[in-house]
Design a protein around this motif. Structure first.
Motif, PDB file in Angstrom:
ATOM      1  N   TRP A  28       1.917  32.919 -50.311  1.00  0.00           N
ATOM      2  CA  TRP A  28       1.613  33.897 -49.174  1.00  0.00           C
ATOM      3  C   TRP A  28       1.178  33.264 -48.250  1.00  0.00           C
ATOM      4  O   TRP A  28       0.043  32.735 -48.014  1.00  0.00           O
ATOM      5  CB  TRP A  28       0.886  35.015 -50.010  1.00  0.00           C
ATOM      6  CG  TRP A  28       0.606  36.184 -49.334  1.00  0.00           C
ATOM      7  CD1 TRP A  28       1.275  36.853 -48.248  1.00  0.00           C
ATOM      8  CD2 TRP A  28      -0.592  36.856 -49.216  1.00  0.00           C
ATOM      9  NE1 TRP A  28       1.047  37.881 -47.646  1.00  0.00           N
ATOM     10  CE2 TRP A  28      -0.459  38.044 -48.484  1.00  0.00           C
ATOM     11  CE3 TRP A  28      -1.709  37.338 -50.201  1.00  0.00           C
ATOM     12  CZ2 TRP A  28      -1.114  39.325 -48.194  1.00  0.00           C
ATOM     13  CZ3 TRP A  28      -2.492  38.362 -49.974  1.00  0.00           C
ATOM     14  CH2 TRP A  28      -2.296  39.454 -49.065  1.00  0.00           C
ATOM     15  N   MET A  85       5.308  40.086 -47.378  1.00  0.00           N
ATOM     16  CA  MET A  85       6.437  38.972 -47.681  1.00  0.00           C
ATOM     17  C   MET A  85       6.091  38.003 -48.546  1.00  0.00           C
ATOM     18  O   MET A  85       4.545  37.466 -48.234  1.00  0.00           O
ATOM     19  CB  MET A  85       6.969  38.616 -46.410  1.00  0.00           C
ATOM     20  CG  MET A  85       7.824  39.414 -45.499  1.00  0.00           C
ATOM     21  SD  MET A  85       9.319  39.796 -46.329  1.00  0.00           S
ATOM     22  CE  MET A  85      10.142  38.354 -46.097  1.00  0.00           C
ATOM     23  N   TYR A  86       6.673  37.495 -49.484  1.00  0.00           N
ATOM     24  CA  TYR A  86       6.149  36.243 -50.192  1.00  0.00           C
ATOM     25  C   TYR A  86       7.242  35.113 -50.490  1.00  0.00           C
ATOM     26  O   TYR A  86       8.548  35.669 -50.270  1.00  0.00           O
ATOM     27  CB  TYR A  86       5.822  36.902 -51.605  1.00  0.00           C
ATOM     28  CG  TYR A  86       4.747  37.792 -51.556  1.00  0.00           C
ATOM     29  CD1 TYR A  86       3.463  37.495 -51.922  1.00  0.00           C
ATOM     30  CD2 TYR A  86       5.057  39.098 -51.575  1.00  0.00           C
ATOM     31  CE1 TYR A  86       2.476  38.223 -51.731  1.00  0.00           C
ATOM     32  CE2 TYR A  86       3.783  40.030 -51.382  1.00  0.00           C
ATOM     33  CZ  TYR A  86       2.523  39.496 -51.661  1.00  0.00           C
ATOM     34  OH  TYR A  86       1.544  40.522 -51.612  1.00  0.00           O
ATOM     35  N   TYR A  87       6.864  34.094 -50.607  1.00  0.00           N
ATOM     36  CA  TYR A  87       7.955  33.149 -51.157  1.00  0.00           C
ATOM     37  C   TYR A  87       7.686  32.617 -52.529  1.00  0.00           C
ATOM     38  O   TYR A  87       6.547  32.283 -52.762  1.00  0.00           O
ATOM     39  CB  TYR A  87       8.028  31.655 -50.161  1.00  0.00           C
ATOM     40  CG  TYR A  87       9.001  30.943 -50.153  1.00  0.00           C
ATOM     41  CD1 TYR A  87      10.125  31.245 -49.205  1.00  0.00           C
ATOM     42  CD2 TYR A  87       9.031  29.813 -50.909  1.00  0.00           C
ATOM     43  CE1 TYR A  87      11.202  30.475 -49.437  1.00  0.00           C
ATOM     44  CE2 TYR A  87      10.119  29.042 -50.883  1.00  0.00           C
ATOM     45  CZ  TYR A  87      11.219  29.250 -50.207  1.00  0.00           C
ATOM     46  OH  TYR A  87      12.237  28.653 -50.053  1.00  0.00           O
ATOM     47  N   ASP A 125       7.328  30.959 -43.903  1.00  0.00           N
ATOM     48  CA  ASP A 125       6.442  30.658 -45.024  1.00  0.00           C
ATOM     49  C   ASP A 125       6.533  29.303 -45.344  1.00  0.00           C
ATOM     50  O   ASP A 125       5.554  28.619 -45.551  1.00  0.00           O
ATOM     51  CB  ASP A 125       6.712  31.720 -46.188  1.00  0.00           C
ATOM     52  CG  ASP A 125       6.383  32.920 -46.268  1.00  0.00           C
ATOM     53  OD1 ASP A 125       4.843  33.093 -45.790  1.00  0.00           O
ATOM     54  OD2 ASP A 125       6.982  33.702 -46.423  1.00  0.00           O
ATOM     55  N   TYR A 150      10.571  24.381 -50.981  1.00  0.00           N
ATOM     56  CA  TYR A 150       9.028  24.039 -50.908  1.00  0.00           C
ATOM     57  C   TYR A 150       8.565  22.917 -50.957  1.00  0.00           C
ATOM     58  O   TYR A 150       7.590  22.392 -50.620  1.00  0.00           O
ATOM     59  CB  TYR A 150       8.421  25.119 -51.990  1.00  0.00           C
ATOM     60  CG  TYR A 150       6.794  25.216 -51.930  1.00  0.00           C
ATOM     61  CD1 TYR A 150       6.176  25.604 -50.883  1.00  0.00           C
ATOM     62  CD2 TYR A 150       6.066  24.921 -53.006  1.00  0.00           C
ATOM     63  CE1 TYR A 150       4.779  25.700 -51.083  1.00  0.00           C
ATOM     64  CE2 TYR A 150       4.691  24.832 -53.361  1.00  0.00           C
ATOM     65  CZ  TYR A 150       4.270  25.152 -51.980  1.00  0.00           C
ATOM     66  OH  TYR A 150       2.756  25.263 -52.114  1.00  0.00           O
ATOM     67  N   GLU A 168      13.963  28.825 -55.735  1.00  0.00           N
ATOM     68  CA  GLU A 168      13.057  29.404 -55.012  1.00  0.00           C
ATOM     69  C   GLU A 168      13.792  30.467 -53.919  1.00  0.00           C
ATOM     70  O   GLU A 168      14.826  30.384 -53.766  1.00  0.00           O
ATOM     71  CB  GLU A 168      12.118  28.534 -53.851  1.00  0.00           C
ATOM     72  CG  GLU A 168      13.002  27.583 -53.254  1.00  0.00           C
ATOM     73  CD  GLU A 168      12.299  26.305 -52.835  1.00  0.00           C
ATOM     74  OE1 GLU A 168      11.770  26.294 -51.555  1.00  0.00           O
ATOM     75  OE2 GLU A 168      11.928  25.606 -53.751  1.00  0.00           O
ATOM     76  N   GLU A 221      14.804  34.645 -44.821  1.00  0.00           N
ATOM     77  CA  GLU A 221      14.616  33.740 -45.722  1.00  0.00           C
ATOM     78  C   GLU A 221      13.635  32.901 -45.994  1.00  0.00           C
ATOM     79  O   GLU A 221      13.786  31.738 -46.428  1.00  0.00           O
ATOM     80  CB  GLU A 221      15.928  33.020 -45.255  1.00  0.00           C
ATOM     81  CG  GLU A 221      17.164  33.504 -45.451  1.00  0.00           C
ATOM     82  CD  GLU A 221      18.523  32.567 -45.024  1.00  0.00           C
ATOM     83  OE1 GLU A 221      18.568  31.522 -45.456  1.00  0.00           O
ATOM     84  OE2 GLU A 221      19.420  33.067 -44.187  1.00  0.00           O
ATOM     85  N   GLY A 222      12.341  33.433 -45.593  1.00  0.00           N
ATOM     86  CA  GLY A 222      10.948  32.418 -45.960  1.00  0.00           C
ATOM     87  C   GLY A 222      11.024  31.470 -45.092  1.00  0.00           C
ATOM     88  O   GLY A 222      10.196  30.433 -45.313  1.00  0.00           O
ATOM     89  N   ALA A 263      12.927  33.711 -50.992  1.00  0.00           N
ATOM     90  CA  ALA A 263      12.132  34.814 -50.119  1.00  0.00           C
ATOM     91  C   ALA A 263      11.996  35.992 -50.793  1.00  0.00           C
ATOM     92  O   ALA A 263      13.164  36.372 -50.835  1.00  0.00           O
ATOM     93  CB  ALA A 263      12.286  34.721 -48.691  1.00  0.00           C
ATOM     94  N   GLU A 303      10.707  40.283 -50.254  1.00  0.00           N
ATOM     95  CA  GLU A 303       9.984  41.134 -49.582  1.00  0.00           C
ATOM     96  C   GLU A 303       9.495  42.365 -50.477  1.00  0.00           C
ATOM     97  O   GLU A 303      10.518  42.978 -50.995  1.00  0.00           O
ATOM     98  CB  GLU A 303      10.825  41.823 -48.236  1.00  0.00           C
ATOM     99  CG  GLU A 303       9.868  42.903 -47.448  1.00  0.00           C
ATOM    100  CD  GLU A 303      10.522  43.540 -46.469  1.00  0.00           C
ATOM    101  OE1 GLU A 303       9.923  44.440 -45.777  1.00  0.00           O
ATOM    102  OE2 GLU A 303      11.671  42.995 -46.162  1.00  0.00           O
TER     103      GLU A 303
END
Length: 441
Positions: free
Chosen positions: A166, A190-192, A282, A423, A204, A278-279, A206, A208
């Motif tokens: 986050w 929003m999170y990844y 993040d 990531y 992985e 698409e993250g 992204a 919402e």
């Protein structure tokens, strides 16, 4: 009549007898000092004073902003209310531009909200209140189930690691149960999310999270991904083990002063709306925070963003207060169109103001799209390179066709073209680049 004359006329479209003319009561709002219990939204009124209907076709919402409208069709002699809410996650000053596109013009109406957050609550909902009713407290969070599945056998993978990221930092680390599942209640945002398991690799995406989103997120592991192949190509610096002397209070574990010269780094961040998808933002935040942790108090850092405007969100300073700089990175948001050339001019200006006679002077452009430069812009890059200011370009989940323009800038700027698609890459790429550029000969 006097009040009508004060309205700002933003567009006049004329075609024979048909005329659409939009006026609004204000384009900016300053909340002043905002505390937890204060109202954090404002209503803007847009009126169609013309003779044809206008449609609101798109609203670009920067991170932390939510927008609601009474209707997307603005009939002649009618008005709509555009309600905008900004939820600060950090204390301090904030400012957000919200472009609103309509069918009757080829440029957006831009509303601006700003204020000073005296308090911040990470559990507060980002969602803008409805016009008819307030959301119930239980509607501010969403329960999600995360499943991790073996892609070959379609069987659940127990004890898989699930990392919820986050704003660039790991928010939750979870483990799947025997059924390959883990459950978590998350604030709508929003999170990844990264899922990994020994012997299965990682995946992985992204996500919402909101009341209407999917409540079940599935990760399939077990086959090599394109991201894993790319990660293997990332250069890693191997340096001799350094045992720090007791009096050395400057070195970090990643960058001992005996091995690496001082750095003058200027980030130039693409904050256009596509970076929210698409993250990308993040991943960039994670990469910047990882680099920040490796920098020393003798290194300088500045952050410039470009979208509908060019903003210096962090003036060049020595990296001493990492907690404050981390908060600034986490507050980066995306929304607006792209003004890359103007942003590069500002980045050069800052880099020259703090230029090191002996050290690494580097601008890092981070974007997901084409960075177009005119002939004059390219000559400017070459001139600055000859004056000791280099440029590297980071593509964040960018398409293959965008690489040519990024490579051109990196070559003219005597820098590198880098790529972040996962990531793992985000945790390595920027720090490795700075170590390569500042390694003492």
């Amino acid at each position: 009549m006097r009040k009508v004359l004060l309205l700002h006329i933003i567009f006049l479209f004329s075609l024979q007898a048909a005329v659409a003319q939009l006026v609004f009561d204000k384009s900016t709002h300053n909340f002043g000092e905002i505390n937890k219990e204060d109202k954090k939204y404002v209503d803007f009124t847009v009126t169609n004073a013309g003779k044809v209907a206008a449609e609101i076709t798109k609203i670009e919402e920067p991170y932390g902003v939510d927008v609601k409208v009474t209707t997307k069709t603005i009939q002649p002699d009618s008005s709509v209310i555009i309600r905008i809410k900004y939820t600060p996650k950090r204390k301090g000053a904030y400012k957000a531009d919200i472009p609103v596109w309509t069918s009757v013009q080829n440029h957006p109406i831009t509303f601006t909200i700003e204020g000073i957050a005296k308090t911040a609550d990470i559990n507060e909902s980002l969602e803008c209140p409805d016009f008819e009713k307030q959301k119930k407290l239980e509607d501010l969070n969403t329960d999600i189930t995360i499943k991790v599945i073996d892609n070959a056998t379609k069987q659940p993978i127990p004890d898989a690691l699930v990392e919820i990221i986050w704003d660039g930092l790991i928010y939750k680390e979870l483990r799947t149960n025997r059924a390959g599942e883990t459950n978590q209640t998350l604030k709508n945002d929003m999170y990844y999310i990264v899922a990994s398991a020994k012997g299965f690799g990682s995946s992985e995406q992204a996500v919402e999270v909101h009341q209407d989103s999917l409540r079940e997120i599935i990760f399939y592991l077990g086959e090599p991904s394109e991201e894993l192949i790319i990660v293997e190509q990332v250069d890693t610096i191997v340096e001799p083990e350094i045992i720090l002397a007791p009096e050395d209070t400057i070195s970090t574990a990643a960058m001992p002063v005996g091995l690496y010269a001082e750095n003058n780094i200027v980030f130039l961040i693409d904050a256009s709306v596509s970076m929210k998808l698409e993250g990308r933002m993040d991943l960039l935040k994670a990469a910047m925070i990882e680099l920040l942790n490796g920098l020393r108090s003798i290194d300088r850092l500045a952050i410039v963003t470009y979208a509908s405007s060019v903003d210096v969100v962090l003036a060049s300073q020595f990296v001493k207060d990492k907690a404050q700089i981390t908060e600034i990175i986490q507050d980066l948001s995306a929304g607006g169109r792209t003004e890359g050339a103007q942003g590069l001019e500002k980045a050069y200006e800052i880099a020259h103001q703090n230029k090191l006679a002996e050290g690494n002077n580097l601008i890092i452009i981070a974007t997901d799209g084409v960075f177009n430069l005119s002939k004059e812009d390219k000559a400017n890059v070459e001139q600055n390179t000859s004056n000791g200011i280099n440029v590297s370009v980071v593509g964040v989940k960018n398409e293959k066709w965008t690489e040519k323009s990024m490579l051109t800038i990196a070559e003219l700027g005597n820098g590198s073209y880098l790529n972040i698609k996962s990531y793992k890459q985000a945790k390595e790429t920027l720090l490795n680049e700075i170590k390569q550029k500042s390694l003492k000969k």
